[in-house]
Scaffold this active site. Structure first.
Site, PDB file in Angstrom:
ATOM      1  N   TYR A  53       0.728  -1.183   0.029  1.00 12.35           N
ATOM      2  CA  TYR A  53      -0.024  -0.164  -0.031  1.00 12.35           C
ATOM      3  C   TYR A  53       0.776   1.287   0.082  1.00 12.35           C
ATOM      4  CZ  TYR A  53      -4.990  -0.349  -0.135  1.00 12.35           C
ATOM      5  OH  TYR A  53      -6.237  -0.553  -0.442  1.00 12.35           O
ATOM      6  N   GLU A  55      -0.400   4.885  -0.922  1.00 15.28           N
ATOM      7  CA  GLU A  55      -1.199   6.055  -0.902  1.00 15.28           C
ATOM      8  C   GLU A  55      -0.736   7.213  -0.604  1.00 15.28           C
ATOM      9  OE1 GLU A  55      -5.166   5.835   1.265  1.00 15.28           O
ATOM     10  OE2 GLU A  55      -5.827   4.424  -0.027  1.00 15.28           O
ATOM     11  N   ASP A 199      -5.511  13.359 -25.706  1.00 19.99           N
ATOM     12  CA  ASP A 199      -5.503  11.864 -25.410  1.00 19.99           C
ATOM     13  C   ASP A 199      -4.703  11.064 -26.335  1.00 19.99           C
ATOM     14  OD1 ASP A 199      -5.968   9.229 -24.738  1.00 19.99           O
ATOM     15  OD2 ASP A 199      -8.127   9.586 -24.518  1.00 19.99           O
ATOM     16  N   THR A 225      -2.677   5.919 -22.167  1.00 18.05           N
ATOM     17  CA  THR A 225      -2.580   4.703 -21.620  1.00 18.05           C
ATOM     18  C   THR A 225      -0.905   4.121 -21.988  1.00 18.05           C
ATOM     19  OG1 THR A 225      -2.661   3.571 -23.789  1.00 18.05           O
ATOM     20  CG2 THR A 225      -4.645   3.880 -22.591  1.00 18.05           C
ATOM     21  N   LYS A 228      -0.952   0.255 -25.085  1.00 10.81           N
ATOM     22  CA  LYS A 228      -1.097   0.266 -26.576  1.00 10.81           C
ATOM     23  C   LYS A 228       0.372   0.332 -27.155  1.00 10.81           C
ATOM     24  CE  LYS A 228      -5.742   1.772 -25.694  1.00 10.81           C
ATOM     25  NZ  LYS A 228      -6.806   2.684 -25.883  1.00 10.81           N
ATOM     26  N   ARG A 234      -0.620  -2.820 -18.573  1.00  3.11           N
ATOM     27  CA  ARG A 234      -1.976  -2.039 -18.765  1.00  3.11           C
ATOM     28  C   ARG A 234      -1.963  -0.747 -17.679  1.00  3.11           C
ATOM     29  NH1 ARG A 234      -6.332  -3.334 -21.484  1.00  3.11           N
ATOM     30  NH2 ARG A 234      -5.005  -4.679 -22.490  1.00  3.11           N
TER      31      ARG A 234
HETATM   32  C1  LIG Z   1      -7.775   2.996 -24.749  1.00  2.00           C
HETATM   33  C2  LIG Z   1      -8.196   4.525 -24.930  1.00  2.00           C
HETATM   34  C3  LIG Z   1      -8.469   5.084 -23.638  1.00  2.00           C
HETATM   35  C4  LIG Z   1      -8.829   4.126 -22.494  1.00  2.00           C
HETATM   36  O1  LIG Z   1      -7.959   3.582 -21.869  1.00  2.00           O
HETATM   37  P1  LIG Z   1      -8.250   2.233 -20.912  1.00  2.00           P
HETATM   38  O2  LIG Z   1      -7.042   2.011 -20.206  1.00  2.00           O
HETATM   39  O3  LIG Z   1      -9.152   1.240 -21.606  1.00  2.00           O
HETATM   40  O4  LIG Z   1      -9.179   2.961 -20.019  1.00  2.00           O
HETATM   41  C5  LIG Z   1      -8.558   6.405 -23.441  1.00  2.00           C
HETATM   42  N1  LIG Z   1      -8.604   7.274 -24.665  1.00  2.00           N
HETATM   43  C6  LIG Z   1      -8.407   6.677 -25.940  1.00  2.00           C
HETATM   44  C7  LIG Z   1      -8.274   7.683 -26.976  1.00  2.00           C
HETATM   45  C8  LIG Z   1      -8.159   5.144 -26.109  1.00  2.00           C
HETATM   46  O5  LIG Z   1      -7.945   4.850 -27.364  1.00  2.00           O
END
Ligand SMILES: *Cc1c(COP(=O)(O)O)cnc(C)c1O
Length: 440
Positions: A53, A55, A199, A225, A228, A234
């Protein structure tokens, strides 16, 4: 990975993992948001740091015994800053969605107006969809791509922003194969008096490698993220090219009096205690490992290959008479509109699955079908490239996909799927997942 202990203790879960290892080993992974994390990343995810933990933030925790997790989080933060050239990073968001929630809740009040790319035009749920917190807590307006070009027209975005006057504009997408002009978005945001958030969940790896426009100098906030194109565990994170005093009137009492909080402090407090509790220290450590990998020159070679594989595949699809939304791709993915092939996204996804090829059905802009059926599929090259595949594989794969789609409405479809599945298996056996990805 060695899983002898699990195998002896828990047959059911071991069986599921063994099946997943087989699936990842023997089939072709073309889901644009997936990748194969390295052995080192996965070892770190499975480490004792899951027990801790922590936090709070390094040096300012609510729990004792944080000296080693502090090292890991500091390494992850320093490497992320170097990788993306940013002044601030928070590596604690559990996912990309949590990262976006962190920024939205930090700078907006319920009911505030936001503007993002429409889900059915390639945007993400968290950019204002009605079924997501972003569309439920906030007054979300969405922009789209042009019907003729499949591309975002910045004049239209500006027109809408000056009309809507949002407090936050979100740029970035999950299924858009063109680049983003972050500078133009910033000009629009400034004219409309809005914050700008990019994003980069999908193209983060390509951006880190310097292959696409850099959002850092132009956007107030950049979220991503880590799993990807970045090929880590993850998770999510929030960055700022430069920290700044928050213009929202959020202050903090100090010994010397009251001062305005820096935006970094506002974001940190929104992630914890605002929306999360204890950080996933095993994942944060693994983010550090992945950022270390992404800082190596080989990662740039990987990113270059991802992009040329996508370009080669898109060219091949075009030559076979497929409609790629926006005409082609500048990144790692493409969206194929199957309406001229008389096949829905749902049918294509299922048939390709039978043939050992994993893709996802996807809405295309101005789709007349529901999200459960859709008119398209999204195809991406990050995972196949990690596996070692190149442009000739990309062309072969486009050919295999075409064989299945072309046979979809014929009596021979079962036979074609069986044959393609054998070809896929042979292709995968040539390039087993060794250093990267799971081995049984
Ligand atoms: C995949 C994705 C997310 C979210 O990611 P998670 O880890 O699945 O919550 C947010 N924004 C965009 C543009 C994405 O492609």
């Amino acid at each position: 990975m060695n899983m002898d202990v699990l195998r002896k203790q828990d047959e059911e879960i071991y069986g599921a993992i063994a099946g997943e290892v087989r699936r990842q080993t023997e089939t072709l992974e073309l889901i644009a948001s997936e990748n194969f994390a390295s052995r080192a990343v996965m070892e770190t995810c499975g480490s004792v740091m899951t027990n801790k933990y922590a936090e709070g933030y390094p040096g300012k925790r609510y729990y004792g015994g944080c000296e080693f997790v502090d090292i890991a989080e500091n390494v992850a933060r320093d490497r992320a800053k170097k990788l993306f050239g940013c002044e601030y990073v928070n590596v604690q968001p559990h996912s990309g969605s949590s990262a976006n929630m962190g920024v939205l809740f930090a700078v907006l009040k319920p009911g505030d107006r936001i503007m993002g790319l429409d889900l059915s035009h390639g945007g993400h749920l968290t950019h204002g969809s009605k079924v997501n917190f972003s569309g439920q807590f906030f007054d979300a307006h969405t922009y789209g791509v042009e019907r003729e070009t499949g591309c975002i027209d910045m004049n239209r975005v500006e027109e809408m922003a000056l009309d809507v006057r949002p407090k936050l504009i979100i740029c970035g997408a999950s299924a858009y194969s063109q680049g983003f002009d972050f500078k133009a978005f910033r000009d629009v945001a400034d004219k409309a008096g809005a914050f700008l958030m990019a994003d980069i969940a999908h193209p983060a790896g390509l951006i880190a490698a310097g292959l696409l426009n850099d959002p850092m100098p132009h956007c107030h906030f950049v979220t991503t993220t880590t799993h990807k194109t970045l090929r880590g565990p993850r998770g999510g994170m929030i960055m700022m090219g430069q920290d700044f005093e928050n213009p929202l009137g959020i202050t903090v009492k100090t010994k010397k009096g009251v001062r305005t909080k820096m935006m970094s402090e506002v974001i940190d407090a929104e992630i914890m205690p605002g929306i999360q509790g204890g950080p996933l220290m095993h994942i944060i450590a693994a983010k550090g490992v992945a950022f270390g990998e992404a800082l190596q020159p080989e990662f740039r070679d990987y990113a270059v290959q991802v992009r040329s594989n996508a370009a080669a595949m898109a060219d091949w699809f075009n030559s076979l008479g497929y409609n790629i939304v926006s005409g082609g791709t500048k990144n790692h993915l493409m969206l194929i509109d199957l309406r001229n092939k008389d096949v829905t996204g749902k049918v294509a996804e299922n048939l390709l699955h039978e043939a050992g090829i994993t893709v996802n059905k996807n809405m295309v802009p101005f789709d007349d079908k529901s999200p459960f059926v859709t008119s398209g599929i999204r195809v991406g090259t990050p995972a196949m490239t990690t596996r070692g595949m190149n442009e000739s594989h990309s062309e072969a794969i486009a050919g295999l996909i075409d064989r299945v789609i072309s046979a979809a409405n014929t009596d021979s479809i079962e036979k074609v799927c069986r044959e393609v599945r054998e070809d896929v298996k042979a292709m995968c056996q040539d390039l087993p997942l060794n250093d990267f990805g799971p081995t049984p």
